[in-house]
Design a protein around this motif. Structure first.
Motif, PDB file in Angstrom:
ATOM      1  N   ASP A 124       0.804  -1.225   0.000  1.00  0.00           N
ATOM      2  CA  ASP A 124       0.000   0.000   0.000  1.00  0.00           C
ATOM      3  C   ASP A 124       0.836   1.273   0.000  1.00  0.00           C
ATOM      4  O   ASP A 124       0.422   2.279  -0.557  1.00  0.00           O
ATOM      5  CB  ASP A 124      -0.959   0.004   1.195  1.00  0.00           C
ATOM      6  N   TRP A 150      -4.101  -5.883  -5.418  1.00  0.00           N
ATOM      7  CA  TRP A 150      -4.083  -4.489  -4.983  1.00  0.00           C
ATOM      8  C   TRP A 150      -5.121  -3.638  -5.711  1.00  0.00           C
ATOM      9  O   TRP A 150      -5.524  -2.591  -5.211  1.00  0.00           O
ATOM     10  CB  TRP A 150      -2.696  -3.870  -5.133  1.00  0.00           C
ATOM     11  N   ASP A 152      -8.248  -3.919  -6.139  1.00  0.00           N
ATOM     12  CA  ASP A 152      -9.505  -3.742  -5.410  1.00  0.00           C
ATOM     13  C   ASP A 152      -9.399  -2.631  -4.369  1.00  0.00           C
ATOM     14  O   ASP A 152     -10.411  -2.113  -3.907  1.00  0.00           O
ATOM     15  CB  ASP A 152      -9.914  -5.050  -4.726  1.00  0.00           C
ATOM     16  N   ARG A 153      -8.177  -2.243  -3.993  1.00  0.00           N
ATOM     17  CA  ARG A 153      -7.978  -1.227  -2.944  1.00  0.00           C
ATOM     18  C   ARG A 153      -7.761   0.191  -3.494  1.00  0.00           C
ATOM     19  O   ARG A 153      -7.581   1.124  -2.728  1.00  0.00           O
ATOM     20  CB  ARG A 153      -6.793  -1.635  -2.060  1.00  0.00           C
ATOM     21  N   LEU A 156      -9.681   3.082  -1.974  1.00  0.00           N
ATOM     22  CA  LEU A 156      -9.446   3.204  -0.531  1.00  0.00           C
ATOM     23  C   LEU A 156      -8.069   3.770  -0.207  1.00  0.00           C
ATOM     24  O   LEU A 156      -7.910   4.491   0.782  1.00  0.00           O
ATOM     25  CB  LEU A 156      -9.576   1.822   0.136  1.00  0.00           C
ATOM     26  N   ILE A 157      -7.068   3.451  -1.001  1.00  0.00           N
ATOM     27  CA  ILE A 157      -5.676   3.783  -0.683  1.00  0.00           C
ATOM     28  C   ILE A 157      -5.168   5.004  -1.451  1.00  0.00           C
ATOM     29  O   ILE A 157      -4.448   5.844  -0.896  1.00  0.00           O
ATOM     30  CB  ILE A 157      -4.746   2.576  -0.980  1.00  0.00           C
ATOM     31  N   CYS A 158      -5.523   5.121  -2.723  1.00  0.00           N
ATOM     32  CA  CYS A 158      -4.982   6.190  -3.565  1.00  0.00           C
ATOM     33  C   CYS A 158      -5.552   7.559  -3.183  1.00  0.00           C
ATOM     34  O   CYS A 158      -6.683   7.662  -2.732  1.00  0.00           O
ATOM     35  CB  CYS A 158      -5.268   5.921  -5.032  1.00  0.00           C
TER      36      CYS A 158
END
Length: 161
Positions: A124, A150, A152-153, A156-158
């Protein structure tokens, strides 16, 4: 601008309920300047031909994009004008390809999406610096869908722009 190749009846089209752009950067292989990149991300997709569903999956990045529907191509090229349809010797096809913003050299998808490219994070902390711009609605494309856990995230993360 050529927005699509001619389509034969056996063509497979990818359909996604939503999409977005994942913005990063790379070093131009020709002039060595930093240049922006953009990957089309989808949260899920179905690939269909004239007979029905051929494949389906969750989060993916689209590579070797030969066609995008009209609203998606306007969104993508509006946010990432360095993406233009071009023919490449390596792939032997015409697709929406990256071009260096300094020298104009084509940056092929093979290199942009390789392990050394901006879209191969291992954790992440490498995913977080990529910027995410939500697209406008559904997407229809003729492209290859590359999947990794990764993806799918991404929302949420970016960093969302």
């Amino acid at each position: 601008m050529n927005q699509s190749a001619s389509h034969e009846p056996d063509d497979v089209f990818l359909h996604a309920p939503a999409y977005g752009l994942l913005l990063g950067q790379t070093t131009c292989h020709f002039c060595h300047a930093q240049t922006p990149t953009a990957a089309v991300w989808v949260p899920s997709f179905e690939e269909r031909d004239e007979e029905g569903v051929v494949d389906q999956g969750e989060g993916a990045l689209l590579r070797y994009i030969e066609h995008l529907d009209e609203s998606a191509i306007a969104f993508v090229t509006g946010h990432a004008p360095w993406l233009r349809f071009a023919s490449t010797r390596t792939s032997g096809q015409t697709y929406l390809a990256h071009h260096c913003t300094t020298c104009g050299a084509l940056q092929g998808d093979h290199f942009i999406f390789s392990p050394d490219g901006p879209y191969w994070p291992q954790e992440d902390v490498q995913l977080a610096p990529l910027r995410f711009i939500r697209g406008l609605g559904r997407l229809t494309a003729q492209a290859s869908a590359g999947q990794s856990a990764w993806m799918d995230r991404v929302p949420l993360i970016c960093t969302q722009v």
